[in-house]
Scaffold this motif. Structure first.
Motif, mmCIF file in Angstrom:
data_model
loop_
_atom_site.group_PDB
_atom_site.id
_atom_site.type_symbol
_atom_site.label_atom_id
_atom_site.label_comp_id
_atom_site.label_asym_id
_atom_site.label_seq_id
_atom_site.Cartn_x
_atom_site.Cartn_y
_atom_site.Cartn_z
ATOM 1 N N ASP A 160 53.263 92.436 32.317
ATOM 2 C CA ASP A 160 54.406 91.651 32.793
ATOM 3 C C ASP A 160 53.969 90.602 33.820
ATOM 4 O O ASP A 160 54.358 90.627 34.990
ATOM 5 N N SER A 161 53.134 89.694 33.360
ATOM 6 C CA SER A 161 52.735 88.504 34.126
ATOM 7 C C SER A 161 52.052 88.799 35.460
ATOM 8 O O SER A 161 52.536 88.403 36.527
ATOM 9 N N PRO A 162 50.908 89.458 35.446
ATOM 10 C CA PRO A 162 50.188 89.688 36.712
ATOM 11 C C PRO A 162 49.507 88.414 37.184
ATOM 12 O O PRO A 162 49.360 87.448 36.433
ATOM 13 N N THR A 163 49.078 88.422 38.440
ATOM 14 C CA THR A 163 48.240 87.356 38.963
ATOM 15 C C THR A 163 46.785 87.786 38.766
ATOM 16 O O THR A 163 46.422 88.929 39.043
ATOM 17 N N ILE A 164 45.960 86.857 38.274
ATOM 18 C CA ILE A 164 44.566 87.185 37.966
ATOM 19 C C ILE A 164 43.645 86.441 38.931
ATOM 20 O O ILE A 164 43.750 85.222 39.094
ATOM 21 N N VAL A 165 42.758 87.190 39.583
ATOM 22 C CA VAL A 165 41.737 86.604 40.460
ATOM 23 C C VAL A 165 40.387 86.818 39.786
ATOM 24 O O VAL A 165 39.984 87.961 39.535
ATOM 25 N N VAL A 166 39.700 85.735 39.460
ATOM 26 C CA VAL A 166 38.392 85.828 38.806
ATOM 27 C C VAL A 166 37.312 85.554 39.850
ATOM 28 O O VAL A 166 37.296 84.492 40.469
ATOM 29 N N ILE A 167 36.417 86.542 40.041
ATOM 30 C CA ILE A 167 35.383 86.410 41.068
ATOM 31 C C ILE A 167 34.007 86.276 40.427
ATOM 32 O O ILE A 167 33.658 87.026 39.517
ATOM 33 N N THR A 168 33.234 85.307 40.913
ATOM 34 C CA THR A 168 31.822 85.186 40.520
ATOM 35 C C THR A 168 30.987 85.216 41.796
ATOM 36 O O THR A 168 31.524 85.125 42.909
ATOM 37 N N ASP A 169 29.673 85.329 41.647
ATOM 38 C CA ASP A 169 28.836 85.419 42.841
ATOM 39 C C ASP A 169 28.113 84.119 43.160
ATOM 40 O O ASP A 169 27.392 84.041 44.136
ATOM 41 N N ARG A 170 28.280 83.100 42.306
ATOM 42 C CA ARG A 170 27.597 81.823 42.574
ATOM 43 C C ARG A 170 28.497 80.668 42.166
ATOM 44 O O ARG A 170 29.278 80.773 41.207
ATOM 45 N N ASN A 171 28.352 79.552 42.849
ATOM 46 C CA ASN A 171 29.205 78.400 42.568
ATOM 47 C C ASN A 171 29.034 77.878 41.155
ATOM 48 O O ASN A 171 30.006 77.494 40.506
ATOM 49 N N ASP A 172 27.776 77.842 40.646
ATOM 50 C CA ASP A 172 27.589 77.276 39.315
ATOM 51 C C ASP A 172 28.209 78.174 38.250
ATOM 52 O O ASP A 172 28.760 77.701 37.256
ATOM 53 N N LEU A 173 28.161 79.520 38.475
ATOM 54 C CA LEU A 173 28.835 80.425 37.539
ATOM 55 C C LEU A 173 30.334 80.238 37.614
ATOM 56 O O LEU A 173 31.036 80.292 36.599
ATOM 57 N N ASP A 174 30.827 80.035 38.837
ATOM 58 C CA ASP A 174 32.257 79.808 39.038
ATOM 59 C C ASP A 174 32.703 78.587 38.245
ATOM 60 O O ASP A 174 33.716 78.606 37.546
ATOM 61 N N ASP A 175 31.904 77.519 38.345
ATOM 62 C CA ASP A 175 32.231 76.286 37.616
ATOM 63 C C ASP A 175 32.233 76.521 36.106
ATOM 64 O O ASP A 175 33.120 76.052 35.393
ATOM 65 N N GLN A 176 31.211 77.239 35.612
ATOM 66 C CA GLN A 176 31.086 77.439 34.158
ATOM 67 C C GLN A 176 32.223 78.279 33.609
ATOM 68 O O GLN A 176 32.820 77.950 32.583
ATOM 69 N N LEU A 177 32.523 79.376 34.261
ATOM 70 C CA LEU A 177 33.584 80.263 33.775
ATOM 71 C C LEU A 177 34.946 79.593 33.919
ATOM 72 O O LEU A 177 35.781 79.659 33.012
ATOM 73 N N TYR A 178 35.152 78.941 35.048
ATOM 74 C CA TYR A 178 36.397 78.188 35.226
ATOM 75 C C TYR A 178 36.538 77.140 34.123
ATOM 76 O O TYR A 178 37.619 76.953 33.554
ATOM 77 N N GLY A 179 35.416 76.476 33.801
ATOM 78 C CA GLY A 179 35.444 75.457 32.751
ATOM 79 C C GLY A 179 35.903 76.034 31.419
ATOM 80 O O GLY A 179 36.686 75.412 30.696
ATOM 81 N N GLN A 180 35.424 77.244 31.074
ATOM 82 C CA GLN A 180 35.833 77.861 29.810
ATOM 83 C C GLN A 180 37.321 78.174 29.809
ATOM 84 O O GLN A 180 38.025 77.930 28.828
ATOM 85 N N PHE A 181 37.833 78.702 30.915
ATOM 86 C CA PHE A 181 39.266 79.004 31.008
ATOM 87 C C PHE A 181 40.090 77.714 30.947
ATOM 88 O O PHE A 181 41.139 77.664 30.299
ATOM 89 N N ALA A 182 39.601 76.664 31.628
ATOM 90 C CA ALA A 182 40.329 75.393 31.633
ATOM 91 C C ALA A 182 40.408 74.797 30.224
ATOM 92 O O ALA A 182 41.433 74.224 29.834
ATOM 93 N N LYS A 183 39.337 74.961 29.448
ATOM 94 C CA LYS A 183 39.344 74.456 28.068
ATOM 95 C C LYS A 183 40.370 75.187 27.201
ATOM 96 O O LYS A 183 40.796 74.671 26.173
ATOM 97 N N CYS A 184 40.714 76.414 27.607
ATOM 98 C CA CYS A 184 41.644 77.236 26.814
ATOM 99 C C CYS A 184 43.017 77.351 27.487
ATOM 100 O O CYS A 184 43.764 78.302 27.233
ATOM 101 N N LYS A 185 43.358 76.392 28.363
ATOM 102 C CA LYS A 185 44.590 76.516 29.143
ATOM 103 C C LYS A 185 45.840 76.527 28.267
ATOM 104 O O LYS A 185 46.844 77.167 28.609
ATOM 105 N N ASP A 186 45.802 75.834 27.131
ATOM 106 C CA ASP A 186 46.979 75.837 26.245
ATOM 107 C C ASP A 186 47.233 77.237 25.696
ATOM 108 O O ASP A 186 48.374 77.682 25.602
ATOM 109 N N PHE A 187 46.171 77.932 25.350
ATOM 110 C CA PHE A 187 46.285 79.297 24.842
ATOM 111 C C PHE A 187 46.756 80.239 25.948
ATOM 112 O O PHE A 187 47.593 81.117 25.726
#
Length: 1024
Positions: free
Chosen positions: A310-337
């Motif tokens: 029922d619509s939780p808030t999701i916090v995605v944690i990475t340990d490095r900035n470049d990983l943060d950018d890459q994973l965020y990028g994948q989620f951003a590409k799928c924002k419509d879904f």
């Protein structure tokens, strides 16, 4: 031939499975009255729209129907993306009630009540657009053609699942509108059944190997496992709704279908998370080996969580900035879904000095009670110990959940006396009521209790062995070149110490010690002489063994930033023309020399380099890296990594996984080691599954690929015992050409049928082993292997088996390629080796004579057989009488040849006679004033020789022309498949023949020949 299991038989078995085992209704295309220019099953679609949207007025349904049929101009992928949104979420509509405009959603599918939907399996469903096409099997969901299945006979040597893939691509060009409504494409030849999407390359079509998520017994999954695993009604609805998404990457958009391992693991993760929210908050650990699509699994998981919790808030944690950018990028590409825009936390909490684009993690969490996906690094939790949120409906997704990042223990700093709290404890304290789930591409260390304390036990394990078996990844092999650098014992001991330091890098004092050691390591590994030796060896290894493999992409992992720059400069000193071929990718520092900045560039420059390195056609081939691009950076064609940096544990496993991605016929990735990572590799493997340790615990090419190469080389030599191929290495161009064609002739002998088939398989394994260990192979053996590869490719071309289609000459080692290109057509040697298809006629007397004069008689037999068989197959599609006649002659000759009743020379003579008969037959029609179509009817009418005694030839020609004219005028869509149309056709033909008093009394069988020819003609005219 009777008795064979044909494509039609396989089609019927698939239909039967859908009808009997899966409960689908069945529709036979030719029996359905419909619009052949519409891909929709409109009658069923309309009924479904009204049934699923009972409360909506007719205007709303009609608005939805209009939108379903009318898409804005654009690429097929764009239209399909709009349709998939309609299919997954419904169609927004507007309508009027008593003059007042209202809006609502018209749903195409009832996902909650599967039985409330229409599931139809249909075959022989003709659709007309750019041309007439009739896909083998279509699955209609509520009248929408959401699944298209292309089948190939499992027993026809010349076709396979790859042929089905090419057919699907052809359909997308010829009947693109059908694919607007497509969710899943399937190709199957029974042995191999795979599913993909309209944007999937053939290597991205994947098998579905289980019905229940169990990884046991998946290696030899049956075809029914595939269909029942994917297309149970509830499962199909779940896949369509929750496991198909679009990844929008700039101008390109890729449609992604989850693999079976992602589907079942994500489903398990959802259940585990639901349980954790009402118990201890430990959602578990999701271990899927690197390269198997973990980032996308996280996207599918986040999508499903919205409904499950029922619509939780999701916090995605990475340990490095470049990983943060890459994973965020994948989620951003799928924002419509995901139906929401993920955000990036730039700080823990906003202050007066924060910029207008900054996002504070605490402020963002405070500003909502549900929904939202925010990305952050662990460092933002360490900035303060106050609670960020007390909410329960928060799910924390931790990427690469490992001990080093997620310690729970508290330590005391020996210098200051301060207590340092483990990061995991800090995160737990700041989000005390959240639920935690860990995602990782490498296993949790057996010594690591902290990770399990935070996340719990494994939810699902998809190990290396399974991923390689499934074709989701490729294996990684290892080659040691340490000895090439002449590193002394003291240096090697220092490197070992560095590994020890890294393996315990959680303690502050150990990290301090590491920093002290760094200076010494830098001095030794950065020594100019050592760097010169390193670069010279890398260039030698790359240019001679890896440059011409696949796309030639390679990565050099440097010990430090200064050493990376030294390697870069030395490469350009030795190869000054390589300015676009090699680049350095690393972080920049404020104190960097000015000349460094020009090379490293800013963030935009690094992004441009990433695009170029991922582009298979770009000139950028070698990337020198330190830390960046070693995790979460995918370049499928990358096959080589040169390691000049001690790494251990999961850091090492993540780094080398850069070369394990699937790409065309890539055999595996090769890691070339210059600092002795072998021990660290074995140590890291200790935490992997027992079968991973067995299969990949020792992947040293010197112990694995090289012995395999030698073994296969011996096997291939044995196959050619008695044939002298020494001229292949030292001869002239003509001698090389003759050596190759002579070898093909040798292995194609009738007494060597078994040897030929065995040789093709063994030579392929030889070629694959060589691609991994060529640097260890001496020149003579490489030439020998090149010879066997040349012969293998030509045998495949000549026999035209399905495997042939996987061979791509441009991808071969350049040295082999050059030898092949030098083959010539001279002195009776046919140029079978050229990629340029020369135009020649089978019936050119000069060509036939050239074949007859070939010294290589086995090769001549095979060549004639292939060419004549192609001509006979053309007749088989058009002329029933001549195809029977020519097939019988050819089969008779070949049987006599195989049984030793005819010599090579005699069978060649027989086949040359047959070629001349075919050439003569083609001229018969011209002499009678008949087209090729009309000649076929004439042959059918006159098959019984006695017929010509009863009729004048002019009368027979008149019957022929009237027959052809009648058929042309009365052809209708699907009439050769629809029984009523066939009956009408027979009646017309009988009536016409009766008018001409054909056939004479006592020769009634002649009518059947005419009928067969008429049906063959209609099948050919309406061929799809």
């Amino acid at each position: 031939m009777p008795g064979l299991y044909t494509e039609a038989d396989y089609e019927n078995s698939v239909i039967e499975l859908f009808r009997n085992d899966l409960g689908y209704e069945y529709a036979y295309g030719p029996d359905i009255e419909r619009d052949f220019y519409s891909p929709l099953y409109e009658e069923v679609l309309l009924d479904s729209l009204y049934r699923l949207n009972r409360g909506l007025p007719d205007d709303a349904i009609q608005d939805a129907l209009f939108k379903l049929k009318n898409f804005e101009n654009g690429e097929l992928v764009q239209k399909n993306a709009v349709f998939m949104d309609y299919l997954q979420n419904g169609i927004p509509v507007r309508y009027f009630v008593d003059g007042e405009e209202r809006s609502s959603i018209v749903y195409l599918v009832d996902y909650k009540n599967p039985d409330n939907n229409s599931f139809i399996v249909a075959n022989q469903w003709t659709f007309i657009e750019n041309s007439n096409k009739r896909p083998d099997v279509i699955l209609f969901l509520n009248g929408l053609p959401v699944v298209l299945v292309e089948l190939k006979s499992p027993f026809r040597e010349e076709t396979d699942a790859s042929e089905a893939y090419r057919q699907l691509r052809n359909y997308m060009i010829e009947i693109p509108s059908m694919f607007i409504y497509n969710a899943i494409c399937v190709m199957s030849d029974q042995l191999t059944s795979k599913a993909g999407t309209i944007t999937s390359g053939e290597d991205r079509f994947m098998e579905w190997k289980t019905k229940d998520g169990d990884y046991e017994n998946t290696q030899y999954a049956q075809f029914d496992t595939f269909f029942e695993g994917m297309f149970q009604k509830e499962r199909l609805l779940d896949i369509i709704k929750n496991f198909i998404c679009f990844s929008n990457e700039g101008i390109n958009s890729f449609k992604i279908l989850a693999g079976y391992h992602q589907y079942f693991a994500v489903r398990k993760a959802i259940e585990s998370t639901k349980h954790a929210t009402v118990t201890d908050g430990k959602g578990g650990v999701f271990w899927h080996t690197q390269g198997s699509g973990k980032s996308l699994s996280m996207v599918f998981y986040a999508h499903l969580l919205q409904e499950a919790l029922d619509s939780p808030t999701i916090v995605v944690i990475t340990d490095r900035n470049d990983l943060d950018d890459q994973l965020y990028g994948q989620f951003a590409k799928c924002k419509d879904f995901l139906r929401q825009e993920p955000v990036h936390a730039t700080c823990r909490k906003l202050t007066e000095t924060s910029g207008k684009n900054d996002v504070g993690l605490k402020d963002w969490l405070d500003g909502r009670q549900a929904n939202g996906i925010i990305f952050t690094t662990m460092q933002k939790f360490e900035e303060s110990h106050e609670a960020l949120s007390q909410r329960h409906n928060i799910v924390v997704m931790a990427d690469e959940a490992h001990r080093g990042q997620y310690g729970l223990t508290e330590t005391v700093d020996a210098k200051t006396g301060k207590v340092k709290i483990g990061t995991a404890r800090v995160i737990r304290n700041t989000l005390p009521n959240a639920t935690y789930i860990g995602f990782t591409g490498t296993p949790i260390s057996s010594k690591d209790r902290s990770t399990r304390e935070v996340f719990g036990d494994y939810i699902d394990i998809y190990d290396m062995t399974q991923a390689v078996e499934d074709g989701a990844t490729r294996p990684v092999y290892y080659e040691s070149r340490v000895i090439k650098l002449n590193l002394d014992e003291a240096t090697l001991r220092m490197i070992d110490t560095e590994y020890d330091i890294m393996s315990a890098n959680a303690d502050e004092e150990v990290i301090e010690k590491s920093k002290r050691e760094l200076g010494q390591m830098e001095a030794i590994l950065g020594n100019d002489n050592t760097i010169n030796s390193l670069v010279s060896d890398i260039l030698d290894h790359y240019e001679n063994n890896r440059e011409n493999l696949l796309t030639g992409k390679a990565m050099i992992v440097a010990y430090s930033r200064p050493i990376a720059m030294k390697i870069y400069k030395r490469i350009l000193e030795l190869r000054p023309a390589w300015t676009e071929k090699v680049a350095v990718v690393m972080t920049s520092g404020n104190n960097d020399p000015e000349e460094w900045r020009e090379i490293i560039g800013n963030k935009h420059h690094k992004n441009e380099l990433a695009k170029k390195f991922k582009d298979n056609n770009s000139p950028l081939k070698i990337a020198i890296v330190v830390d960046m691009w070693l995790t979460g950076f995918d370049v499928p064609s990358l096959a080589t990594m040169y390691v000049y940096k001690p790494m251990s544990g999961h850091n090492l496993m993540q780094a080398i996984a850069r070369v394990n991605r699937v790409f065309r016929d890539k055999e595996g990735g090769l890691v070339v080691d210059y600092v002795g990572i072998a021990t660290a590799l074995k140590q890291a493997m200790n935490d992997y599954t027992s079968r991973d340790k067995k299969n990949y615990g020792d992947t040293d090419v010197a112990k694995v690929a090289y012995p395999e190469f030698l073994k296969k080389l011996d096997v291939c030599r044995d196959k050619f015992h008695g044939y002298d191929y020494s001229k292949f290495k030292n001869g002239t161009d003509l001698e090389r050409a003759k050596t190759i064609s002579g070898a093909v002739n040798f292995i194609m002998g009738r007494e060597k049928v078994d040897d030929k088939d065995s040789f093709v398989k063994e030579a392929l394994m030889l070629h694959q082993a060589l691609s991994l260990c060529s640097s260890l192979v001496d020149e003579d053996s490489r030439f020998e292997a090149a010879f066997f590869e040349s012969v293998r490719v030509l045998v495949l071309r000549l026999t035209n088996t399905g495997v042939d289609k996987k061979i791509s000459l441009p991808e071969m080692n350049a040295r082999i390629n050059e030898l092949l290109k030098q083959s010539i057509k001279s002195d009776g040697v046919i140029n079978l080796f050229s990629d340029i298809k020369e135009e020649f006629s089978l019936f050119d007397p000069k060509f036939l004579q050239e074949v007859a004069n070939m010294k290589e008689k086995n090769l001549a037999v095979e060549l004639l057989k292939k060419l004549i068989a192609e001509q006979v197959s053309i007749y088989r599609r058009t002329n029933v009488v001549k195809s029977e006649k020519f097939s019988e002659i050819m089969q008779r000759s070949l049987n006599a040849y195989l049984n030793g009743m005819l010599t090579n020379e005699e069978v060649i003579e027989e086949m040359l006679k047959l070629a001349k008969q075919i050439a003569t037959a083609q001229k018969e029609g011209e002499e009678l004033g008949l087209t090729a179509d009309e000649l076929a009817f004439y042959d059918a009418l006159t098959k019984p020789q006695a017929i010509k005694d009863f009729y004048e030839n002019d009368e027979l020609i008149a019957i022929t022309k009237e027959l052809a004219d009648t058929l042309r005028k009365n052809k209708t869509i699907d009439w050769q498949k629809r029984e009523s149309a066939r009956a009408k056709m027979r009646m017309l033909i009988k009536k016409l023949l009766k008018k001409h008093k054909y056939p004479p009394e006592g020769m009634e069988d002649a009518v059947q020949t005419v009928m067969t020819q008429c049906e063959l003609w209609t099948d050919n005219v309406m061929e799809v």
